[in-house]
Design a protein around this motif. Structure first.
Motif, PDB file in Angstrom:
ATOM      1  N   THR A   1       0.829  -1.206   0.000  1.00  0.00           N
ATOM      2  CA  THR A   1       0.000   0.000   0.000  1.00  0.00           C
ATOM      3  C   THR A   1       0.863   1.255   0.000  1.00  0.00           C
ATOM      4  O   THR A   1       0.584   2.228  -0.715  1.00  0.00           O
ATOM      5  N   MET A   2       1.933   1.230   0.780  1.00  0.00           N
ATOM      6  CA  MET A   2       2.835   2.382   0.835  1.00  0.00           C
ATOM      7  C   MET A   2       3.493   2.618  -0.518  1.00  0.00           C
ATOM      8  O   MET A   2       3.612   3.763  -0.983  1.00  0.00           O
ATOM      9  N   ARG A   3       3.900   1.534  -1.174  1.00  0.00           N
ATOM     10  CA  ARG A   3       4.554   1.677  -2.474  1.00  0.00           C
ATOM     11  C   ARG A   3       3.584   2.226  -3.506  1.00  0.00           C
ATOM     12  O   ARG A   3       3.950   3.066  -4.335  1.00  0.00           O
ATOM     13  N   GLU A   4       2.313   1.784  -3.473  1.00  0.00           N
ATOM     14  CA  GLU A   4       1.313   2.305  -4.403  1.00  0.00           C
ATOM     15  C   GLU A   4       1.081   3.794  -4.179  1.00  0.00           C
ATOM     16  O   GLU A   4       0.958   4.557  -5.139  1.00  0.00           O
ATOM     17  N   ASN A   5       1.032   4.221  -2.923  1.00  0.00           N
ATOM     18  CA  ASN A   5       0.847   5.649  -2.643  1.00  0.00           C
ATOM     19  C   ASN A   5       2.020   6.470  -3.131  1.00  0.00           C
ATOM     20  O   ASN A   5       1.849   7.579  -3.657  1.00  0.00           O
ATOM     21  N   ILE A   6       3.241   5.916  -2.966  1.00  0.00           N
ATOM     22  CA  ILE A   6       4.429   6.640  -3.448  1.00  0.00           C
ATOM     23  C   ILE A   6       4.384   6.772  -4.962  1.00  0.00           C
ATOM     24  O   ILE A   6       4.685   7.838  -5.529  1.00  0.00           O
ATOM     25  N   ASN A   7       3.970   5.706  -5.665  1.00  0.00           N
ATOM     26  CA  ASN A   7       3.868   5.767  -7.130  1.00  0.00           C
ATOM     27  C   ASN A   7       2.817   6.775  -7.577  1.00  0.00           C
ATOM     28  O   ASN A   7       3.007   7.506  -8.556  1.00  0.00           O
ATOM     29  N   ARG A   8       1.709   6.831  -6.854  1.00  0.00           N
ATOM     30  CA  ARG A   8       0.656   7.774  -7.215  1.00  0.00           C
ATOM     31  C   ARG A   8       1.114   9.212  -7.006  1.00  0.00           C
ATOM     32  O   ARG A   8       0.798  10.104  -7.788  1.00  0.00           O
ATOM     33  N   VAL A   9       1.882   9.433  -5.897  1.00  0.00           N
ATOM     34  CA  VAL A   9       2.400  10.782  -5.658  1.00  0.00           C
ATOM     35  C   VAL A   9       3.389  11.177  -6.737  1.00  0.00           C
ATOM     36  O   VAL A   9       3.369  12.297  -7.266  1.00  0.00           O
ATOM     37  N   SER A  10       4.257  10.233  -7.100  1.00  0.00           N
ATOM     38  CA  SER A  10       5.267  10.544  -8.118  1.00  0.00           C
ATOM     39  C   SER A  10       4.647  10.808  -9.484  1.00  0.00           C
ATOM     40  O   SER A  10       5.167  11.594 -10.278  1.00  0.00           O
ATOM     41  N   SER A  11       3.523  10.179  -9.780  1.00  0.00           N
ATOM     42  CA  SER A  11       2.862  10.396 -11.074  1.00  0.00           C
ATOM     43  C   SER A  11       1.915  11.580 -11.055  1.00  0.00           C
ATOM     44  O   SER A  11       1.320  11.924 -12.074  1.00  0.00           O
ATOM     45  N   GLY A  12       1.738  12.222  -9.923  1.00  0.00           N
ATOM     46  CA  GLY A  12       0.869  13.391  -9.826  1.00  0.00           C
ATOM     47  C   GLY A  12      -0.596  13.046  -9.675  1.00  0.00           C
ATOM     48  O   GLY A  12      -1.443  13.930  -9.654  1.00  0.00           O
ATOM     49  N   GLU A  13      -0.920  11.786  -9.529  1.00  0.00           N
ATOM     50  CA  GLU A  13      -2.321  11.376  -9.441  1.00  0.00           C
ATOM     51  C   GLU A  13      -2.960  11.891  -8.163  1.00  0.00           C
ATOM     52  O   GLU A  13      -4.064  12.430  -8.177  1.00  0.00           O
ATOM     53  N   ILE A  14      -2.261  11.724  -7.051  1.00  0.00           N
ATOM     54  CA  ILE A  14      -2.817  12.175  -5.782  1.00  0.00           C
ATOM     55  C   ILE A  14      -2.919  13.689  -5.746  1.00  0.00           C
ATOM     56  O   ILE A  14      -3.889  14.254  -5.232  1.00  0.00           O
ATOM     57  N   ILE A  15      -1.899  14.387  -6.329  1.00  0.00           N
ATOM     58  CA  ILE A  15      -1.939  15.856  -6.352  1.00  0.00           C
ATOM     59  C   ILE A  15      -3.140  16.336  -7.160  1.00  0.00           C
ATOM     60  O   ILE A  15      -3.861  17.255  -6.784  1.00  0.00           O
ATOM     61  N   GLY A  16      -3.352  15.653  -8.316  1.00  0.00           N
ATOM     62  CA  GLY A  16      -4.512  16.028  -9.137  1.00  0.00           C
ATOM     63  C   GLY A  16      -5.813  15.791  -8.397  1.00  0.00           C
ATOM     64  O   GLY A  16      -6.741  16.614  -8.467  1.00  0.00           O
ATOM     65  N   GLU A  17      -5.924  14.693  -7.706  1.00  0.00           N
ATOM     66  CA  GLU A  17      -7.140  14.413  -6.942  1.00  0.00           C
ATOM     67  C   GLU A  17      -7.331  15.438  -5.844  1.00  0.00           C
ATOM     68  O   GLU A  17      -8.452  15.869  -5.561  1.00  0.00           O
ATOM     69  N   ALA A  18      -6.239  15.860  -5.238  1.00  0.00           N
ATOM     70  CA  ALA A  18      -6.338  16.860  -4.178  1.00  0.00           C
ATOM     71  C   ALA A  18      -6.819  18.194  -4.729  1.00  0.00           C
ATOM     72  O   ALA A  18      -7.671  18.868  -4.133  1.00  0.00           O
ATOM     73  N   LYS A  19      -6.271  18.606  -5.928  1.00  0.00           N
ATOM     74  CA  LYS A  19      -6.706  19.869  -6.537  1.00  0.00           C
ATOM     75  C   LYS A  19      -8.167  19.807  -6.939  1.00  0.00           C
ATOM     76  O   LYS A  19      -8.929  20.754  -6.757  1.00  0.00           O
ATOM     77  N   GLU A  20      -8.566  18.687  -7.502  1.00  0.00           N
ATOM     78  CA  GLU A  20      -9.956  18.521  -7.911  1.00  0.00           C
ATOM     79  C   GLU A  20     -10.900  18.597  -6.712  1.00  0.00           C
ATOM     80  O   GLU A  20     -11.961  19.239  -6.763  1.00  0.00           O
ATOM     81  N   ALA A  21     -10.482  17.982  -5.603  1.00  0.00           N
ATOM     82  CA  ALA A  21     -11.305  18.033  -4.387  1.00  0.00           C
ATOM     83  C   ALA A  21     -11.377  19.450  -3.851  1.00  0.00           C
ATOM     84  O   ALA A  21     -12.434  19.904  -3.396  1.00  0.00           O
ATOM     85  N   GLU A  22     -10.260  20.169  -3.944  1.00  0.00           N
ATOM     86  CA  GLU A  22     -10.253  21.556  -3.473  1.00  0.00           C
ATOM     87  C   GLU A  22     -11.167  22.430  -4.316  1.00  0.00           C
ATOM     88  O   GLU A  22     -11.906  23.264  -3.802  1.00  0.00           O
TER      89      GLU A  22
END
Length: 313
Positions: free
Chosen positions: A272-293
């Motif tokens: 799970t930690m590795r998947e989260n790191i990959n998502r952060v590195s690909s900008g997926e989590i950042i994009g989801e955060a901006k969309e939520a904001e």
């Protein structure tokens, strides 16, 4: 046996003199109790314990030949006074300080402990040479004296608790529970050091708690309760090689299952930690955060328009 062969010099030996010193300090404890010097009485009981501990050791070192059991009998008679009468009288006087009625109830406990101690010593003299066990059958009576004396000196003394302990100790003295002899030199040395610190005119305490007495009290309690499990399990059966190997196998199986489960959980968390790191590195989590904001801002704007706080553009 001829009359000339029953002179005291024929029986008396150096270990018997040490046993007599045990008796002397037990009698001094009784005198101190009668004068209401209870702290000195408890210390005299502990000194009697020291002499009782070394008379047998001296006898073995001297290779004493005692075919009539004179030393065994004089030791038991001294123990009756030092570890039977003196502690029982001490307990009674402590109950007397509460009230007359409390003293009557405590006196019953004291008499019970005294009678059990005498019965235990009499049984020991009868069976000592007839059983193949290097230890004691029933709780040894000096242990009862150590518990009461050290508990009183510890600064935590409570008459009710002391009475319960003496009832339990009395029962254990006449029981058939096997108590091993204390042959560990570290334990013996620690106990001797605690008694020495109690006798020396120095204060080793924290507040009202006397540390040497407390350590001695805890050690004696551990010894009293250490073989109480014999009431619930058959130690001879439990310690057979087959049962020991079986228990070891069960422990290994349980340990292996727990280790396997822990490794599985660790692998899942790492994944799970590795998947989260990959998502952060690909900008997926950042994009989801901006969309939520952005969605939160739109919801707040619509709410403000609906309440008339902001005009619609």
């Amino acid at each position: 046996m001829r009359l000339k062969s029953v002179g005291m010099g024929y029986f008396l030996a150096i270990p018997d003199i040490i046993s007599i010193l045990n008796l002397v300090f037990g009698f001094l404890a009784i005198l101190m109790i009668m004068d209401n010097h209870l702290t000195y009485a408890a210390l005299c009981i502990l000194v009697a314990v020291v002499f009782d501990s070394i008379d047998g050791w001296v006898s073995r070192k001297l290779n004493r030949d005692d075919p009539f059991g004179f030393g065994k009998n004089i030791d038991s008679l001294a123990d009756i006074v030092s570890f039977g009468v003196a502690p029982s009288l001490l307990l009674y006087y402590l109950g007397l300080q509460i009230s007359d009625w409390a003293a009557y109830l405590v006196a019953i406990v004291a008499v019970f402990a005294l009678v059990c101690g005498i019965l235990r010593l009499a049984r020991y003299n009868v069976i000592a040479d007839k059983i193949n066990y290097h230890g004691f059958v029933g709780f040894p009576i000096p242990g009862t004296a150590i518990i009461l004396a050290s508990y009183y000196l510890s600064g935590l003394f409570n008459t009710v608790v002391a009475s319960i302990l003496m009832l339990f100790a009395g029962y254990l003295m006449i029981s058939t529970i096997r108590y091993p002899k204390v042959d560990n030199y570290y334990v013996i040395g620690l106990g001797a050091l605690m008694i020495l610190l109690l006798l020396l005119p120095i204060n080793v305490s924290i507040g009202a708690i006397n540390l040497p007495a407390l350590v001695l009290f805890i050690l004696s309690l551990i010894y009293m309760f250490m073989t109480f499990l014999e009431f619930f399990i058959d130690t001879d059966e439990a310690l057979t090689p087959e049962n020991v190997n079986k228990n070891i196998g069960q422990v290994r199986e349980i340990t292996a299952n727990k280790v396997s489960l822990s490794l599985s959980n660790a692998q899942e968390r790492f994944k799970t930690m590795r998947e989260n790191i990959n998502r952060v590195s690909s900008g997926e989590i950042i994009g989801e955060a901006k969309e939520a904001e952005e969605n939160d801002e739109k919801e707040e704007k619509l709410k403000a328009i609906s309440t008339g706080e902001v005009e619609e553009e």
